[in-house]
Design an enzyme around this catalytic site. Structure first.
Site, PDB file in Angstrom:
ATOM      1  N   GLU A 460      20.746  -5.074  52.216  1.00 24.56           N
ATOM      2  CA  GLU A 460      21.620  -6.176  52.083  1.00 24.56           C
ATOM      3  C   GLU A 460      23.080  -5.812  52.939  1.00 24.56           C
ATOM      4  O   GLU A 460      23.608  -6.820  53.559  1.00 24.56           O
ATOM      5  CB  GLU A 460      21.825  -6.614  51.007  1.00 24.56           C
ATOM      6  CG  GLU A 460      20.744  -7.253  50.152  1.00 24.56           C
ATOM      7  CD  GLU A 460      19.874  -8.237  50.873  1.00 24.56           C
ATOM      8  OE1 GLU A 460      20.558  -9.076  51.650  1.00 24.56           O
ATOM      9  OE2 GLU A 460      18.603  -8.458  50.986  1.00 24.56           O
ATOM     10  N   HIS A 463      22.890  -6.679  56.539  1.00 27.22           N
ATOM     11  CA  HIS A 463      23.298  -8.058  56.916  1.00 27.22           C
ATOM     12  C   HIS A 463      24.831  -7.957  56.994  1.00 27.22           C
ATOM     13  O   HIS A 463      25.521  -8.717  57.645  1.00 27.22           O
ATOM     14  CB  HIS A 463      22.840  -8.768  55.788  1.00 27.22           C
ATOM     15  CG  HIS A 463      21.074  -9.052  55.929  1.00 27.22           C
ATOM     16  ND1 HIS A 463      20.636  -9.364  57.143  1.00 27.22           N
ATOM     17  CD2 HIS A 463      20.334  -8.965  55.117  1.00 27.22           C
ATOM     18  CE1 HIS A 463      19.396  -9.720  56.853  1.00 27.22           C
ATOM     19  NE2 HIS A 463      19.173  -9.151  55.642  1.00 27.22           N
TER      20      HIS A 463
END
Length: 673
Positions: A460, A463
């Protein structure tokens, strides 16, 4: 009080005043923002000047700043902390947005002016990219339809939006209802004392007078399945997971099937064979056929590897395995054959240390960025943490928000969002978030994470870096605003630093003793890396295929009973759903029915081709050096959609991506020969 969203925030980084905002503030801001953007568009379309890039395309891009501000704030709060009042206004907000998007994209005068700018030519670089991408979105949204077609499209979009909102609401409620309550700690044999204490806390917080509650995560496989010693406990947890959406007031199956049918009708109205063809037009994959070919080519090898793994585990168990046994016996094989005990390693992975000495440290080494925690900015929940990010030259880069613990108001899974984009047009700096669903520790105890959760933290944050490094003019092209089958690529690359030799010795320290991982532990984990890849790849491919088939329906085609459709699709492709259940089933496939991945779940494996090829590049060029990080950042991460992402990849890599590194990673290279 004045609605904080109606004007540019005066807080640092234009952070929304989450501590002041109410559910009605979001509704009011959306309505105000819609009116504001429609007025701006009316000014564009009523102009007597010839259409130019500044007075049309760029003017449209700058319109609706209030709406953008309100939507980005609400889109972060709704899945992260969906309290009753937020859930109550969600359907109204989604309906308003759907109607407004149609009003914008079906505006014939605006479309004509945008088309005239594109036809006039003379644009280059990011200006050309914005013009062509804007026009493509209008075309896909139905700008070329006649009035009757536009009217039907509006009705379809409204109905699909309403169904999606209902699906998401039912899914969250159903996931909370499906949490499994055990009467005794003995039923949780195999879990650690801290995990059992966490389950007791979860039961209390859910209103139970006694017992131990295991809450669910979004995918089929639940983390505790690998450690629960009692088969009956594993069975109860597994069945609770796989039956989500199938019964009671939170049944979602018909909602998903209805969405698939309506999407098929909409695709036909827009001139496509089916919804999958409609979605693929704007992606890096060249066609639906290319995606099918890729998936079909991977399935035989994955099934063969899964069968070999099943035989090994059945031999260990002394009997054929039920699907709820797989994770448990897979973990046993790791312990007994590869000397890797994932559960026993958990005390070495303290959440806070993984974040600072692992995830952040990797970014510092690669890109020179630094992180300073701030406690002076308003957040939507007390558990949200905020860090200011500075660049290597000392300049301020943006904000990073981490929201790591599961709670009843949070959607399942893990994701990244943006609150502000790094777009120079508005002079703003990026504010990005990461959400996970790690079980909250018992009071006074440190939070520990599994190896999988540790990998998700790195994933994550990949991202987040994509958003933080955004370097462009226009918000609609910035950061993660790239094709869906490209957006997972940077995050998957970032996973490679989880077991980097230099980093892991600093962040993987025992919670009590501070000792590093036992000698050889990382090597054993990596040696065992291919173990279980057959099952995990098969689970994923089954879900990707299920998504593709739901969205390859022709207009008017009736899929029949949703569970029978699911079963038929999987069996015809060679899967045995009673042996290996897809990673997501129709009843809880949030990605495709309430998450923007419809006909796009294949994206993960498509992006992994680029990812595996990039990992090979880092390895060949000296690993995690600043020089390598800077090249990856400037040629790829910072570019967003300001140029064709595949062109960015080829400039970075020096060639097109090769499939072979992925086949080797997944243990499919032999099957490909």
């Amino acid at each position: 009080m004045t609605n904080p969203l109606l004007s540019k925030s005066v807080l640092p980084f234009e952070m929304p005043a989450f501590d002041l905002l109410t559910a009605q503030d979001y509704v009011e801001a959306v309505k105000h923002g819609i009116a504001e953007q429609l007025a701006a568009i009316a000014a564009i379309t009523s102009s007597t000047e010839e259409p130019t890039f500044p007075n049309t395309t760029e003017a449209f891009e700058t319109s609706g700043e209030t709406l953008r501000r309100a939507v980005m704030a609400f889109s972060n709060v709704r899945p992260s902390h969906g309290t009753d009042d937020i859930v109550e206004v969600d359907a109204d907000i989604q309906a308003l947005l759907t109607e407004h998007e149609d009003a914008v994209h079906l505006d014939a005068q605006l479309h004509a002016r945008l088309s005239a700018v594109e036809a006039a030519g003379g644009l280059d670089g990011e200006r050309q990219r914005l013009s062509s991408e804007t026009l493509r979105r209008f075309s896909q949204a139905g700008a070329g339809l006649d009035e009757a077609g536009k009217e039907r499209l509006r009705a379809l979009n409204a109905e699909i939006s309403a169904l999606s909102t209902r699906y998401g609401t039912r899914l969250l409620a159903g996931m909370n209802d499906a949490a499994v309550l055990f009467d005794s700690a003995e039923a949780l044999e195999g879990l650690s004392d801290a995990e059992i204490a966490s389950a007791a806390r979860a039961a209390t917080e859910a209103g139970h007078l006694h017992g131990y509650l295991l809450t669910l995560v979004l995918p089929t496989q639940q983390p505790a399945l690998a450690r629960l010693e009692r088969e009956d406990s594993r069975r109860r947890l597994f069945e609770a997971s796989t039956r989500r959406g199938q019964e009671g007031p939170n049944r979602t199956l018909e909602l998903g099937a209805s969405m698939a049918r309506l999407r098929a009708e909409r695709a036909a109205l827009l001139g496509y064979d089916h919804h999958a063809a409609y979605v693929l037009e704007g992606q890096t994959a060249p066609s639906v056929e290319a995606v099918r070919e890729r998936l079909a080519g991977l399935i035989p090898g994955a099934l063969a590897n899964a069968a070999t793994e099943a035989a090994t585990m059945a031999e260990l168990a002394g009997r054929p395995l039920a699907p709820w046994d797989r994770a448990y016996y897979s973990a046993r094989v790791q312990r007994e054959k590869y000397a890797v005990d994932a559960a026993a390693l958990k005390p070495w992975f303290v959440l806070d240390r993984v974040i600072h000495a692992g995830v952040f440290a990797a970014a510092t080494r690669l890109y020179g960025v630094e992180f300073t925690e701030r406690h002076d900015l308003p957040v939507y929940h007390p558990e949200v943490r905020v860090w200011e990010v500075t660049d290597a030259d000392g300049s301020t880069l943006g904000l990073f928000l981490g929201d790591y613990f599961a709670r009843p108001t949070k959607a399942g899974g893990a994701w990244m969002n943006s609150i502000r984009d790094g777009a120079s047009l508005f002079g703003e700096l990026p504010v990005v978030t990461n959400n996970l669903n790690i079980p909250a520790p018992a009071e006074g105890q440190p939070a520990l994470v599994t190896l999988d959760e540790c990998r998700t933290l790195f994933h994550e944050f990949g991202h987040a870096l994509h958003g933080l490094f955004a370097h462009g003019i226009y918000p609609s092209l910035a950061g993660t605003s790239v094709p869906r089958d490209f957006v997972e690529y940077p995050s998957q690359v970032n996973e490679m630093w989880q077991f980097d030799a230099e980093l892991v010795t600093k962040y993987a320290l025992h919670v009590e003793t501070g000792e590093p991982l036992p000698a050889g532990a990382v090597e054993k984990i990596q040696d065992a890396g291919l173990w279980g890849a057959g099952f995990s790849t098969t689970e994923y491919l089954a879900a990707a295929l299920l998504d593709l088939e739901w969205h390859s329906l022709a207009a008017g085609e009736d899929p029949g009973d949703p569970l029978e459709f699911e079963d038929r699709v999987l069996r015809e492709a060679g899967f045995s759903p009673e042996v290996i259940v897809p990673r997501y089933r129709t009843g809880y496939f949030k990605h495709i029915f309430d998450g923007g991945y419809s006909a796009g779940y294949y994206s993960y494996i498509w992006s992994e081709v680029l990812d595996a090829d990039t990992v090979e590049w880092f390895t060949e060029n000296g690993g995690g050096t600043r020089a390598n990080g800077d090249r990856f950042r400037h040629e790829l991460l910072a570019r967003g959609n300001t140029r064709d992402p595949l062109a960015s990849y080829e400039i970075f890599r020096g060639r097109e991506a090769r499939l072979e590194p992925l086949l080797v990673r997944r243990g499919l290279d032999a099957a490909a020969q």
